[in-house]
Design an enzyme around this catalytic site. Sequence first.
Site, PDB file in Angstrom:
ATOM      1  N   ASN A   1      36.796 -11.670 -14.628  1.00  0.00           N
ATOM      2  CA  ASN A   1      38.265 -11.756 -15.005  1.00  0.00           C
ATOM      3  C   ASN A   1      38.431 -11.684 -16.631  1.00  0.00           C
ATOM      4  OD1 ASN A   1      40.822 -12.468 -15.277  1.00  0.00           O
ATOM      5  ND2 ASN A   1      40.694 -14.644 -14.348  1.00  0.00           N
ATOM      6  N   TRP A   2      39.098 -10.886 -16.855  1.00  0.00           N
ATOM      7  CA  TRP A   2      38.985 -10.498 -18.447  1.00  0.00           C
ATOM      8  C   TRP A   2      40.368 -11.324 -18.907  1.00  0.00           C
ATOM      9  CZ3 TRP A   2      37.839  -4.449 -19.063  1.00  0.00           C
ATOM     10  CH2 TRP A   2      36.612  -4.201 -18.648  1.00  0.00           C
ATOM     11  N   LYS A   3      41.242 -11.672 -18.059  1.00  0.00           N
ATOM     12  CA  LYS A   3      42.259 -12.444 -18.517  1.00  0.00           C
ATOM     13  C   LYS A   3      43.205 -11.626 -19.394  1.00  0.00           C
ATOM     14  CE  LYS A   3      40.033 -16.854 -17.095  1.00  0.00           C
ATOM     15  NZ  LYS A   3      39.817 -18.020 -17.575  1.00  0.00           N
TER      16      LYS A   3
ATOM     17  N   HIS B   1      44.999 -17.638  -9.356  1.00  0.00           N
ATOM     18  CA  HIS B   1      44.230 -18.254 -10.507  1.00  0.00           C
ATOM     19  C   HIS B   1      44.918 -19.632 -10.926  1.00  0.00           C
ATOM     20  CE1 HIS B   1      42.151 -18.878 -14.335  1.00  0.00           C
ATOM     21  NE2 HIS B   1      41.191 -18.299 -13.550  1.00  0.00           N
TER      22      HIS B   1
ATOM     23  N   GLU C   1      45.586 -20.681 -13.909  1.00  0.00           N
ATOM     24  CA  GLU C   1      46.328 -20.232 -14.863  1.00  0.00           C
ATOM     25  C   GLU C   1      47.664 -19.907 -14.333  1.00  0.00           C
ATOM     26  OE1 GLU C   1      43.455 -18.028 -17.202  1.00  0.00           O
ATOM     27  OE2 GLU C   1      42.204 -19.597 -17.298  1.00  0.00           O
TER      28      GLU C   1
ATOM     29  N   GLU D   1      37.068 -22.596  -8.436  1.00  0.00           N
ATOM     30  CA  GLU D   1      37.156 -22.863  -9.816  1.00  0.00           C
ATOM     31  C   GLU D   1      37.803 -24.239 -10.432  1.00  0.00           C
ATOM     32  OE1 GLU D   1      36.970 -18.887 -12.021  1.00  0.00           O
ATOM     33  OE2 GLU D   1      39.370 -19.280 -11.432  1.00  0.00           O
TER      34      GLU D   1
ATOM     35  N   GLY E   1      36.668 -22.326 -19.229  1.00  0.00           N
ATOM     36  CA  GLY E   1      36.750 -22.021 -20.518  1.00  0.00           C
ATOM     37  C   GLY E   1      36.507 -23.388 -21.531  1.00  0.00           C
TER      38      GLY E   1
ATOM     39  N   SER F   1      33.223 -21.870 -16.547  1.00  0.00           N
ATOM     40  CA  SER F   1      32.002 -21.709 -17.715  1.00  0.00           C
ATOM     41  C   SER F   1      30.622 -21.175 -16.979  1.00  0.00           C
ATOM     42  CB  SER F   1      31.772 -23.213 -18.219  1.00  0.00           C
ATOM     43  OG  SER F   1      32.873 -23.638 -18.838  1.00  0.00           O
TER      44      SER F   1
ATOM     45  N   GLY G   1      34.853 -15.917 -16.781  1.00  0.00           N
ATOM     46  CA  GLY G   1      36.157 -15.614 -17.745  1.00  0.00           C
ATOM     47  C   GLY G   1      35.327 -15.045 -18.954  1.00  0.00           C
ATOM     48  N   GLY G   2      35.042 -16.075 -19.904  1.00  0.00           N
ATOM     49  CA  GLY G   2      34.498 -15.864 -21.284  1.00  0.00           C
ATOM     50  C   GLY G   2      33.467 -14.955 -21.303  1.00  0.00           C
TER      51      GLY G   2
HETATM   52  P1  13P Z   1      35.583 -19.239 -18.001  1.00  0.00           P
HETATM   53  O1  13P Z   1      34.173 -18.372 -17.340  1.00  0.00           O
HETATM   54  O2  13P Z   1      35.909 -18.763 -19.263  1.00  0.00           O
HETATM   55  O3  13P Z   1      35.317 -20.659 -17.743  1.00  0.00           O
HETATM   56  O4  13P Z   1      36.540 -18.961 -17.006  1.00  0.00           O
HETATM   57  C1  13P Z   1      36.737 -19.125 -15.560  1.00  0.00           C
HETATM   58  C2  13P Z   1      37.657 -18.374 -14.985  1.00  0.00           C
HETATM   59  O5  13P Z   1      38.768 -18.813 -14.914  1.00  0.00           O
HETATM   60  C3  13P Z   1      37.659 -17.058 -14.334  1.00  0.00           C
HETATM   61  O6  13P Z   1      38.582 -16.759 -13.488  1.00  0.00           O
END
Ligand code: 13P
Length: 258
Positions: free
Chosen positions: A11-13, A97, A99, A169, A175, A215, A236-237
């Site tokens: 997920n590149w956000k 998600h 967020e 998640e 993150g 993470s 994510g990251g």
């Molecule tokens: P991180 O891997 O950066 O913790 O993010 C997870 C995430 O929200 C994937 O959708």
Amino acid sequence: MMGRRLLIAGNWKMNLDLYESYQLAKAVAEGVESFKNIDVLISPAFISLGVVGQKFKDSNLLIAAQNCHYEDSGAYTGEISLDMIRSTGVDWVIIGHSERRAIFGETDEIVAKKVKHALSNGFHVIGCVGESLEQRENGEQEKVVKTQVEAFLQNLSENELKNLVIAYEPVWAIGTGKVASPEQAEEMHKQIRNIVNGNAGEEAGESILILYGGSVSLTNAEELLGQQDIDGALIGGASLKQESFNGIAAIAEDISKE
Ligand code: 13P
């Protein structure tokens, strides 16, 4: 995993411009070209979806949008419909998600509406659930996640359910570098599978993919993916660099060969 095919999803956000997205998609596609035992998905921002969706539609990369609207079209300034997404060659979408829920006010009701809309239009959906730190500290995680999962599952036909992937998640692990322990994650994944069993029958429960997100990194991926009810990762990251993302995909591919 238990006979289910692992899915490694990035997920590149709100990261990477059009050119950077193309470059990373290319590097990921080349890196995973030879993988036969897992599925790999990337989710660029809307602005890059057209180019990435078109250029890589014949690769073995799956591509997802990060959100969609629940109406077909109309006066919804700034929103993106499923038809628009489909016109880029993309038929996967991440919905709900944390967020989107926490920052953009998406309630269980809105999320459920989007999930139903996308599945009934033939999309594959990664539906996200997870408790906040406060909810975990109050011991409410099971209740919270149950409510979120049940909100998705209402009114889905057997066929629609086949295209649903659930991502667990925990918000406190996103993150933050604070990953859920394999035991914590496995416990919740088992609970989610039981909920699907209870709502939609054992066959649906046994076949649904449940991804872990929060993470995930090169260091912890093997242990997490080795759990019985963890069928992949939503990253994510670590999905923003081809070394770490392709490295995690390679770990999943190795586990799946065993
Ligand atoms: P991180 O891997 O950066 O913790 O993010 C997870 C995430 O929200 C994937 O959708």
